[in-house]
Design an enzyme around this catalytic site. Sequence first.
Site, PDB file in Angstrom:
ATOM      1  CG  HIS A   4      -0.300  -0.210   2.525  1.00  0.00           C
ATOM      2  ND1 HIS A   4       0.097  -1.457   2.954  1.00  0.00           N
ATOM      3  CD2 HIS A   4       0.049   0.644   3.511  1.00  0.00           C
ATOM      4  CE1 HIS A   4       0.643  -1.362   4.156  1.00  0.00           C
ATOM      5  NE2 HIS A   4       0.640  -0.096   4.503  1.00  0.00           N
ATOM      6  CG  HIS A  44       0.740   5.236   4.179  1.00  0.00           C
ATOM      7  ND1 HIS A  44      -0.170   5.094   5.201  1.00  0.00           N
ATOM      8  CD2 HIS A  44       1.584   4.182   4.285  1.00  0.00           C
ATOM      9  CE1 HIS A  44       0.118   4.003   5.901  1.00  0.00           C
ATOM     10  NE2 HIS A  44       1.185   3.422   5.360  1.00  0.00           N
TER      11      HIS A  44
HETATM   12  P1  5GP Z   1       1.371   0.416   7.546  1.00  0.00           P
HETATM   13  O1  5GP Z   1       1.469   0.622   9.035  1.00  0.00           O
HETATM   14  O2  5GP Z   1       1.375  -1.048   7.187  1.00  0.00           O
HETATM   15  O3  5GP Z   1       2.333   1.228   6.740  1.00  0.00           O
HETATM   16  O4  5GP Z   1      -0.054   0.999   7.137  1.00  0.00           O
HETATM   17  C1  5GP Z   1      -1.225   0.292   7.342  1.00  0.00           C
HETATM   18  C2  5GP Z   1      -2.332   1.316   7.378  1.00  0.00           C
HETATM   19  O5  5GP Z   1      -3.557   0.657   7.200  1.00  0.00           O
HETATM   20  C3  5GP Z   1      -2.412   2.081   8.704  1.00  0.00           C
HETATM   21  O6  5GP Z   1      -2.277   3.484   8.454  1.00  0.00           O
HETATM   22  C4  5GP Z   1      -3.778   1.701   9.257  1.00  0.00           C
HETATM   23  O7  5GP Z   1      -4.428   2.779   9.893  1.00  0.00           O
HETATM   24  C5  5GP Z   1      -4.518   1.240   8.017  1.00  0.00           C
HETATM   25  N1  5GP Z   1      -5.509   0.209   8.253  1.00  0.00           N
HETATM   26  C6  5GP Z   1      -5.346  -0.944   8.956  1.00  0.00           C
HETATM   27  N2  5GP Z   1      -6.482  -1.669   8.953  1.00  0.00           N
HETATM   28  C7  5GP Z   1      -7.377  -0.959   8.214  1.00  0.00           C
HETATM   29  C8  5GP Z   1      -8.740  -1.197   7.841  1.00  0.00           C
HETATM   30  O8  5GP Z   1      -9.356  -2.213   8.177  1.00  0.00           O
HETATM   31  N3  5GP Z   1      -9.334  -0.248   7.081  1.00  0.00           N
HETATM   32  C9  5GP Z   1      -8.685   0.876   6.682  1.00  0.00           C
HETATM   33  N4  5GP Z   1      -9.373   1.753   5.926  1.00  0.00           N
HETATM   34  N5  5GP Z   1      -7.403   1.141   7.006  1.00  0.00           N
HETATM   35  C10 5GP Z   1      -6.766   0.224   7.766  1.00  0.00           C
END
Ligand code: 5GP
Length: 110
Positions: A97, A99
Amino acid sequence: MDCVFCKIVAGELPSTKLYEDDQMLVFQDIAPAAPLHYLAIPKTHIPGVDGITADNSAVIAHIFEKIAALTAERGISDYRVVSNVGEQAGQTVRHLHFHILSGPKGGPMY
Ligand code: 5GP
Ligand code: ZN
């Protein structure tokens, strides 16, 4: 597969979608770290930037084209695109993903 973003792609979990096509999805982050915080993902399960190969990289170009177009359409000229790889770097969801973070300035990541 027990992947939260695959479940969002499959419609098994709800999300607030900004954009969707056959290859990708853009939706609001559930815990925004900036005033505007979207996530752009491929629909296919790629674990992270470390899982990008010659065989699956076409979708990455597509995602970045759409990030450019979707932000431009909304008049968003200043933003960050971030992808964490691995736990130590803050990756909590092991589905690639990007951001998309924008202001006004004030959040922890923008
Ligand atoms: P990472 O920490 O892996 O870079 O980013 C994961 C992102 O996914 C986080 O910013 C978190 O808030 C978001 N996230 C995790 N679970 C969900 C979900 O079920 N729905 C949505 N819309 N975002 C999620
Ligand atoms: Zn997945």
